[in-house]
Write an enzyme that holds these catalytic residues in place. Structure first.
Site, PDB file in Angstrom:
ATOM      1  N   ASP A 124       0.841  -1.200   0.000  1.00 50.80           N
ATOM      2  CA  ASP A 124       0.000   0.000   0.000  1.00 50.80           C
ATOM      3  C   ASP A 124       0.882   1.257   0.000  1.00 50.80           C
ATOM      4  O   ASP A 124       1.882   1.310   0.701  1.00 50.80           O
ATOM      5  CB  ASP A 124      -0.872  -0.038   1.262  1.00 50.80           C
ATOM      6  CG  ASP A 124      -1.923   1.046   1.274  1.00 50.80           C
ATOM      7  OD1 ASP A 124      -2.757   1.054   0.357  1.00 50.80           O
ATOM      8  OD2 ASP A 124      -1.913   1.884   2.192  1.00 50.80           O
ATOM      9  N   GLU A 139      14.321 -15.648   0.135  1.00 49.49           N
ATOM     10  CA  GLU A 139      14.772 -16.710   1.051  1.00 49.49           C
ATOM     11  C   GLU A 139      13.756 -17.840   1.140  1.00 49.49           C
ATOM     12  O   GLU A 139      14.014 -18.867   1.749  1.00 49.49           O
ATOM     13  CB  GLU A 139      15.011 -16.125   2.457  1.00 49.49           C
ATOM     14  CG  GLU A 139      16.252 -15.253   2.510  1.00 49.49           C
ATOM     15  CD  GLU A 139      16.325 -14.413   3.783  1.00 49.49           C
ATOM     16  OE1 GLU A 139      15.520 -14.642   4.713  1.00 49.49           O
ATOM     17  OE2 GLU A 139      17.181 -13.511   3.828  1.00 49.49           O
TER      18      GLU A 139
HETATM   19  C1  GLC Z   1      -4.191   3.125  -0.780  1.00 46.37           C
HETATM   20  C2  GLC Z   1      -5.425   2.267  -0.664  1.00 46.37           C
HETATM   21  C3  GLC Z   1      -6.565   3.136  -0.239  1.00 46.37           C
HETATM   22  C4  GLC Z   1      -6.226   3.738   1.108  1.00 46.37           C
HETATM   23  C5  GLC Z   1      -4.896   4.461   1.076  1.00 46.37           C
HETATM   24  C6  GLC Z   1      -4.390   4.747   2.438  1.00 46.37           C
HETATM   25  O1  GLC Z   1      -4.272   4.066  -1.778  1.00 46.37           O
HETATM   26  O2  GLC Z   1      -5.662   1.597  -1.868  1.00 46.37           O
HETATM   27  O3  GLC Z   1      -7.772   2.451  -0.200  1.00 46.37           O
HETATM   28  O4  GLC Z   1      -7.227   4.643   1.480  1.00 46.37           O
HETATM   29  O5  GLC Z   1      -3.902   3.697   0.455  1.00 46.37           O
HETATM   30  O6  GLC Z   1      -3.937   3.581   3.063  1.00 46.37           O
END
Ligand code: GLC
Length: 546
Positions: free
Chosen positions: A208, A259
């Site tokens: 993310d 790993e």
């Molecule tokens: C990313 C995710 C989104 C979230 C953001 C903050 O863009 O896809 O849904 O709100 O990160 O974590």
């Protein structure tokens, strides 16, 4: 499951866990729901599932605000069930990708709670970005950075003496505090979290906000304009996006993944401006793959799409990474809705009625053609749950039911992303459409059950059957050769993958003949393989003869 290179050609299905299937009848999707639908996913013909965050979380941003990265949120199940799911998915031939959230933790995370009760300059505060404010009493935020969800990216805390004190950074919701990746403890902790899940058989991670981890240590002003929010980064030396330092982190992650046997894999959520910047995330020794958001952002336009395809193929082949393709996810309007508008580009951070009227039939026709285009391309393809059903966005969620923090952070100006997150319709039951026994956490639009899996299984021309047939043909392509253009004009894209497949997409207003020599395989309008000319916004797959 033996192929260690599976991730180079996989079709990967994104499960937004809250809205996939509700196994325990509380109106919220969960692990039990996923386990009960693994057969469906295997039959659809995908190779892997990516599950959005299922960790313990106060859920202010759909689980992207994590309190404990090693625990399952009780709404979704528990660790034992998660382990069962991983094993069962593997038995169905499905790999499992989880979502890691390294840019920020929930402010409920024990680290943040410890930072709040620790003084400025303490090791507890060093794990986050606690900074003194500007102005005589420090009453102004440290700089002009804005939260992606709206408003300042800084929140002031009250110190132990009851006085207003330092500010902490949150590039998203105020309950999502950005971690400070210059602290070695943060590095160690995330390597340990990755190991925790890899040891439980997880095949990989989606990362993310992969571009955001490293911030400029001087916290300089950016000079933001409101309309820049959520756009792809193209500011040189941006102080908190796509900084060079992120690559050192991913080199360590790649080493860890290597790993394992078979090696685990990564896909980066990297919203960057061009394919060359994107390629830096998947250069040798870096991550395996990255999402290709320029493809998702593109208008339904032959010229725009073909130039994204070309630049992607070029940039990825230069670094030896597979190209990837994605048309929708839990953050953007669904293609059926977007392609039904006059302007079919993805609009940063905007959705719903504010973007004007939608011709759903047109959108659906284009979405069906687009999915054949995407699945014919070499490399990895991502499908977002419900894309195989051709779901539209829910444009009329009552305002008192909106959950996305974008709604409140924008002062009710932007409705946010709930429209594409509506619980899936599984059956023809008009109450809940088979999502679960209770009222779903987000309301479904009227008539949602008509899009259900049950109704589409019975309709041989449905989007479900189109996607399932395309996935079957695609799987048998194996290592088909790279793409070779036959026609690349303003209105037609036509390419060949060696002797295995030909794909023609008609973006124009007039009919396009199907080449006489080729064997029709599949088409987006009738599904049945006919040699009839292709109407507007229609795609066909063929096998070149001889
Ligand atoms: C990313 C995710 C989104 C979230 C953001 C903050 O863009 O896809 O849904 O709100 O990160 O974590």
């Amino acid at each position: 499951m033996a192929d260690a290179q599976w991730w180079r050609t996989a079709a990967i299905y994104q499960i937004y866990i809250r809205s996939f299937a509700d196994g325990d009848g509380d109106g919220i999707g969960d692990i039990a729901g996923i386990r009960s639908r693994l057969g469906y996913l295997a039959q659809l013909g995908v190779d892997a599932i990516w599950i959005t965050p299922w960790y313990a979380s106060p859920n202010n941003d759909g689980g992207y605000d994590v309190r404990d990265y090693r625990a399952i949120d009780p709404t979704y199940g528990d660790l034992r069930e998660a382990e069962l799911l991983i094993g069962e998915a593997h038995q169905h031939g499905l790999r499992v990708i989880l979502d890691i959230v390294p840019n920020h933790t929930s402010t409920d995370h024990p680290w943040f709670q410890a930072a709040l009760v620790s003084p400025p300059g303490s090791p507890e505060r060093a794990r986050y970005h606690f900074v003194d404010g500007r102005g005589p009493g420090g009453e102004l935020p440290p700089n002009d950075w804005r939260s992606t969800f709206g408003g300042s990216a800084w929140q002031r805390v009250t110190e132990a003496d009851g006085e207003p004190g330092q500010w902490y950074l949150h590039l998203f919701d105020p309950t999502q505090a950005d971690l400070n990746w210059s602290d070695p403890e943060v590095h160690r902790e995330f390597l340990d979290i990755l190991r925790f899940w890899f040891d439980r058989g997880v095949d990989g991670f989606r990362i993310d906000v992969a571009t955001g981890l490293v911030k400029h240590p001087g916290y300089p002003d950016l000079g933001y304009r409101e309309e820049d929010l959520l756009v792809l980064t193209n500011v040189p030396d941006h102080p908190h996006r796509d900084r060079d330092g992120v690559h050192a982190i991913y080199r360590d992650w790649r080493t860890l993944a290597g790993e394992y046997d078979p090696p685990r894999i990564f896909v980066a959520e990297a919203w960057v401006a061009d394919s060359e910047r994107l390629a830096r995330y998947v250069a040798p020794g870096q991550l395996h793959t990255t999402f290709n958001f320029p493809f998702l952002q593109s208008a339904w336009d032959a010229g725009e799409l073909s130039s994204v395809i070309e630049s992607t193929l070029h940039a990825m082949s230069r670094v030896g990474a597979p190209p990837t393709w994605v048309l929708s996810n839990h953050d953007v309007e669904r293609t059926v809705t977007r392609y039904g508008r006059a302007d079919t580009r993805k609009q940063p951070g905007r959705s719903g009625h504010e973007l004007g009227p939608v011709d759903i039939e047109l959108g659906r026709r284009r979405a069906r053609a687009a999915i054949l285009l995407m699945l014919a391309l070499p490399g990895v393809a991502y499908l977002y749950q419900g894309e195989e059903l051709g779901l539209p966005d829910h444009m009329d969620i009552p305002v008192d039911r909106i959950q996305d923090p974008i709604w409140t952070r924008s002062g009710g100006r932007r409705r946010g992303r709930d429209g594409c997150r509506v619980p899936l319709p599984w059956t023809l039951d008009p109450k809940g459409a088979g999502f679960g026994s209770a009222d779903p956490w987000l309301p479904q639009p009227h008539g949602w059950e008509t899009h259900s899996v049950q109704s589409q299984l019975d309709d041989p021309t449905s989007m479900y059957h189109l996607v399932a047939r395309a996935l079957r043909i695609r799987r048998n392509l194996g290592a088909a050769p790279e793409l070779e253009w036959v026609v690349r004009s303003d209105s037609v894209l036509h390419f060949r993958r060696g002797p295995a497949l030909e794909c023609i997409v008609n973006f124009g207003a007039t009919e396009v003949p199907v080449p006489a020599g080729a064997v029709p395989l599949l088409r987006s309008d009738t599904i049945d393989a006919t040699p009839d000319p292709l109407g507007p916004d229609t795609a066909a797959w063929l096998r070149p003869r001889g």
